[in-house]
Scaffold this active site. Structure first.
Site, PDB file in Angstrom:
ATOM      1  N   LYS A 199       0.854  -1.188   0.000  1.00 12.97           N
ATOM      2  CA  LYS A 199       0.000   0.000   0.000  1.00 12.97           C
ATOM      3  C   LYS A 199       0.892   1.240   0.000  1.00 12.97           C
ATOM      4  O   LYS A 199       1.486   1.613   1.003  1.00 12.97           O
ATOM      5  CB  LYS A 199      -0.921   0.025   1.225  1.00 12.97           C
ATOM      6  CG  LYS A 199      -1.898   1.200   1.185  1.00 12.97           C
ATOM      7  CD  LYS A 199      -1.882   1.898   2.521  1.00 12.97           C
ATOM      8  CE  LYS A 199      -2.385   3.296   2.571  1.00 12.97           C
ATOM      9  NZ  LYS A 199      -1.901   4.280   1.660  1.00 12.97           N
ATOM     10  N   GLY A 252       6.515   4.856   8.581  1.00 13.53           N
ATOM     11  CA  GLY A 252       5.637   6.019   8.682  1.00 13.53           C
ATOM     12  C   GLY A 252       5.761   6.646  10.049  1.00 13.53           C
ATOM     13  O   GLY A 252       6.770   6.479  10.739  1.00 13.53           O
ATOM     14  N   THR A 254       5.193   7.655  14.041  1.00 16.43           N
ATOM     15  CA  THR A 254       5.083   6.909  15.296  1.00 16.43           C
ATOM     16  C   THR A 254       3.609   6.780  15.690  1.00 16.43           C
ATOM     17  O   THR A 254       3.170   5.736  16.185  1.00 16.43           O
ATOM     18  CB  THR A 254       5.907   7.616  16.385  1.00 16.43           C
ATOM     19  OG1 THR A 254       7.286   7.534  15.983  1.00 16.43           O
ATOM     20  CG2 THR A 254       5.749   6.966  17.744  1.00 16.43           C
ATOM     21  N   GLU A 255       2.833   7.825  15.412  1.00 17.36           N
ATOM     22  CA  GLU A 255       1.400   7.802  15.750  1.00 17.36           C
ATOM     23  C   GLU A 255       0.693   6.633  15.041  1.00 17.36           C
ATOM     24  O   GLU A 255       0.006   5.836  15.679  1.00 17.36           O
ATOM     25  CB  GLU A 255       0.830   9.141  15.279  1.00 17.36           C
ATOM     26  CG  GLU A 255      -0.586   9.405  15.644  1.00 17.36           C
ATOM     27  CD  GLU A 255      -1.079  10.657  14.881  1.00 17.36           C
ATOM     28  OE1 GLU A 255      -0.254  11.388  14.288  1.00 17.36           O
ATOM     29  OE2 GLU A 255      -2.307  10.850  14.877  1.00 17.36           O
ATOM     30  N   GLU A 274       9.288   1.162  11.126  1.00 15.30           N
ATOM     31  CA  GLU A 274      10.315   2.197  10.910  1.00 15.30           C
ATOM     32  C   GLU A 274       9.607   3.528  11.077  1.00 15.30           C
ATOM     33  O   GLU A 274       8.859   3.952  10.188  1.00 15.30           O
ATOM     34  CB  GLU A 274      10.895   2.076   9.497  1.00 15.30           C
ATOM     35  CG  GLU A 274      11.679   0.809   9.248  1.00 15.30           C
ATOM     36  CD  GLU A 274      13.088   0.878   9.819  1.00 15.30           C
ATOM     37  OE1 GLU A 274      13.591   1.993  10.053  1.00 15.30           O
ATOM     38  OE2 GLU A 274      13.684  -0.179  10.050  1.00 15.30           O
ATOM     39  N   CYS A 308      13.172  10.974   7.515  1.00 14.28           N
ATOM     40  CA  CYS A 308      12.972  10.487   8.886  1.00 14.28           C
ATOM     41  C   CYS A 308      14.179  10.783   9.762  1.00 14.28           C
ATOM     42  O   CYS A 308      14.035  11.047  10.948  1.00 14.28           O
ATOM     43  CB  CYS A 308      12.664   8.996   8.872  1.00 14.28           C
ATOM     44  SG  CYS A 308      13.887   8.024   7.984  1.00 14.28           S
ATOM     45  N   GLU A 405       8.539  15.696  15.812  1.00 18.70           N
ATOM     46  CA  GLU A 405       9.085  15.636  14.455  1.00 18.70           C
ATOM     47  C   GLU A 405       8.355  16.655  13.588  1.00 18.70           C
ATOM     48  O   GLU A 405       7.131  16.621  13.469  1.00 18.70           O
ATOM     49  CB  GLU A 405       8.863  14.225  13.906  1.00 18.70           C
ATOM     50  CG  GLU A 405       9.460  14.027  12.545  1.00 18.70           C
ATOM     51  CD  GLU A 405       9.242  12.609  12.043  1.00 18.70           C
ATOM     52  OE1 GLU A 405       8.122  12.093  12.210  1.00 18.70           O
ATOM     53  OE2 GLU A 405      10.190  12.039  11.491  1.00 18.70           O
TER      54      GLU A 405
END
Ligand code: NDP
Length: 501
Positions: A199, A252, A254-255, A274, A308, A405
């Site tokens: 995806k 993607g 952390t949330e 990651e 990132c 971030e």
């Protein structure tokens, strides 16, 4: 900024010339089961690029079923490791052969400068397949001499392990470096013998779909790789809850990573995560200032800070603080913003207006709280998607700017007096993705590298990647490692066979 250039390669023009894109399921291109689609646009100017199928739960079911069938099929299971390796190598060659076209598509879809796409990211995607092609034939078990005392008289025990593919993998990726992110998951998964449902991010699905065509041409059997486009809340969530998905490989925020941990509980899916970062950069007083300042500037401003591992918190020894600030500000001001296809552009737009507004909000809030805006802090462009490279001083560690971030070209520079203080600042973060240390003292460099809590520490460089270098996050930056031998382990299980013979 200049007017909007158009793609020049016949491949990119042809791909965009058939703008109603489809999912790849079971080796065939199919529309969304709902018939719905959504448009994707150039983030620099809003120009329409293509219509993507809006994936549904039914589409995910079809793709996962195809991946499951392919995983059990003799076409895939009987493909020898050598043939799998050759297939991966062919994919690498196909990416290289279409590098100009893929780079143009990536630039139009994501915004990044063509030189970044063409000379860094698209070749890096090919290298992922080439690197893991070699691993396909080197997946070995071991024989194990056992000490089991209760074997039947006259018999003996023969025990060994085999390494088996984990099964059906859902690969979910973000929008900042789309093709290379797809390759980092597909290459080791296929080398291990898994099948995949990919995806891509809703903002940047074009190169994944073009890669789908190249996978078919490279001989990937039907169902081994399926691609479903659409929204995270529907397609992504359905994949992470799906009982027939054995593993989720996610890159993607952390949330969303935390949502995936909760979703994976149902059938205890294996997870590789990651996630985000807030990477510190430590500059000691003996650093070689010229290369340090340019390296640190590249470490935060490349890809407009949408990286990132971006080095967004710079801690510099007080004695060289003025020189570093002046140097970073000069580098920031020299960077030319423009459409990614404009060869003079150093930085493209952020991915969309929402992201640009998000970056602007962090800076506005910090300025209101009293930080010093040395340079930058301005949105521009037809859609407001461009953001000037920004240098800030005077931030306090507890500010959101320092803890969260930003994912934009914003760097904060803070002085320190003693290395211990720099380490304390660096480690005071929920994230632990990456860091860099800049010094001419070998011994200081390695001592600091040892004390920083991060998955990667660079010395006198930042954002240096290669398929053989493991990459992953400590603390809330993730679980597991991609690249290198650990990257393959993500897609393998161990099976022990113990026989009385
Ligand atoms: P998101 O976490 O928002 O999205 C990543 C992917 O997850 C997208 O495909 C998204 O779909 C999908 N998604 C969204 N919601 C769900 C859900 N509920 N269930 C399953 N999937 C979902 O990240 P961004 O795309 O905004 O990318 C930026 C983030 O990625 C930053 O935090 C960055 O640090 C991180 N990143 C980490 C890297 C690493 O190696 N550690 C490398 C690169 C980026 P959709 O596009 O539709 O929203």
């Amino acid at each position: 900024m200049t007017s909007d250039p158009l793609p020049t390669t016949a491949g990119a023009r042809a791909f965009l010339g058939t703008p109603r894109k489809q999912h790849l399921i079971d080796g065939a291109w199919v529309a969304a089961s709902s018939g719905k689609s959504f448009a994707t646009h150039d983030p620099a100017n809003g120009r329409y690029l293509a219509d993507l199928p809006e994936g549904t739960v039914a589409d995910v079911d079809a793709a996962v079923e195809a991946a499951r069938r392919a995983f059990e099929s003799s076409a895939w299971r009987a493909m020898t490791p050598a043939l799998r390796g050759r297939m991966l190598w062919r994919i690498a060659e196909a990416i290289d052969a279409h590098a100009d076209e893929l780079a143009e598509l990536e630039t139009l879809d994501q915004g990044k400068p063509l030189k970044t796409a063409r000379f860094a990211e698209i070749p890096a995607a090919a290298e992922q397949f080439r690197f893991y092609a070699g691993f396909a034939t080197k997946i070995f078990g071991t024989t194990i001499p056992t000490s089991i005392a209760y074997q039947p008289a006259g018999k003996q025990i023969f025990a060994y392990t085999t390494r088996v593919p984990v099964g059906v993998v859902a690969a979910i990726i973000p929008w900042n470096s789309p093709l290379v992110m797809a390759a980092m998951k597909l290459a080791p998964a296929l080398a291990a013998g898994c099948t995949v449902v990919l995806k891509p991010a809703e903002e940047t699905s074009l190169t994944a779909l073009r890669l789908g065509e190249l996978l078919i041409e490279s001989g990937v059997p039907p169902g081994v790789v399926n691609i479903v486009t659409g929204y995270g809340e529907t397609v992504g969530a359905a994949l992470t809850h799906h009982p027939q998905v054995d593993k989720v490989a996610f890159t993607g925020s952390t949330e969303v990573g935390k949502l995936i941990v909760a979703a994976a509980r149902g059938n205890l899916k294996k997870l590789t995560l990651e996630l985000g970062g807030k990477s510190p950069v430590i500059i000691l007083p003996d650093a070689d200032l010229g290369p340090t300042v340019s390296g640190v500037a590249r470490g935060i401003f490349s890809n407009s800070g949408q990286v990132c591992v971006a080095g967004s918190r710079v801690y510099v020894h007080r004695s060289i603080m003025p020189a570093v600030i002046d140097g970073l500000a000069a580098q920031a001001r020299a960077l030319r913003l423009g459409h990614g296809l404009d060869p003079t552009a150093d930085l493209g737009p952020l991915i969309n207006r929402k992201q640009s507004d998000r970056v602007a909000a962090y800076v506005t809030e910090a300025v209101a709280e009293g930080v010093d805006l040395v340079t930058g802090g301005r949105q521009s462009g037809d859609l407001g998607t461009f953001y000037d490279p920004t240098v800030i001083t005077g931030a306090r560690e507890e500010m959101r700017l320092m803890r969260e971030e930003i994912f934009g070209p914003v760097v904060s520079v803070t002085p320190f007096d003693e290395p211990d203080q720099a380490i304390a600042f660096a480690n005071d973060s929920p994230y632990g993705l990456a860091a860099s240390v800049w010094t001419q003292s070998l011994s200081a460099a390695h001592r600091l590298a040892d004390r920083i809590h991060a998955g990667t520490v660079w010395i006198n460089c930042h954002s240096y990647f290669s398929p053989e270098l493991p990459k992953g996050g400590h603390k809330q930056s993730g679980w597991g490692y991609e690249n290198g031998a650990p990257g393959l382990e993500n897609y393998l299980e161990t099976k022990t066979v113990c026989a009385v013979i």
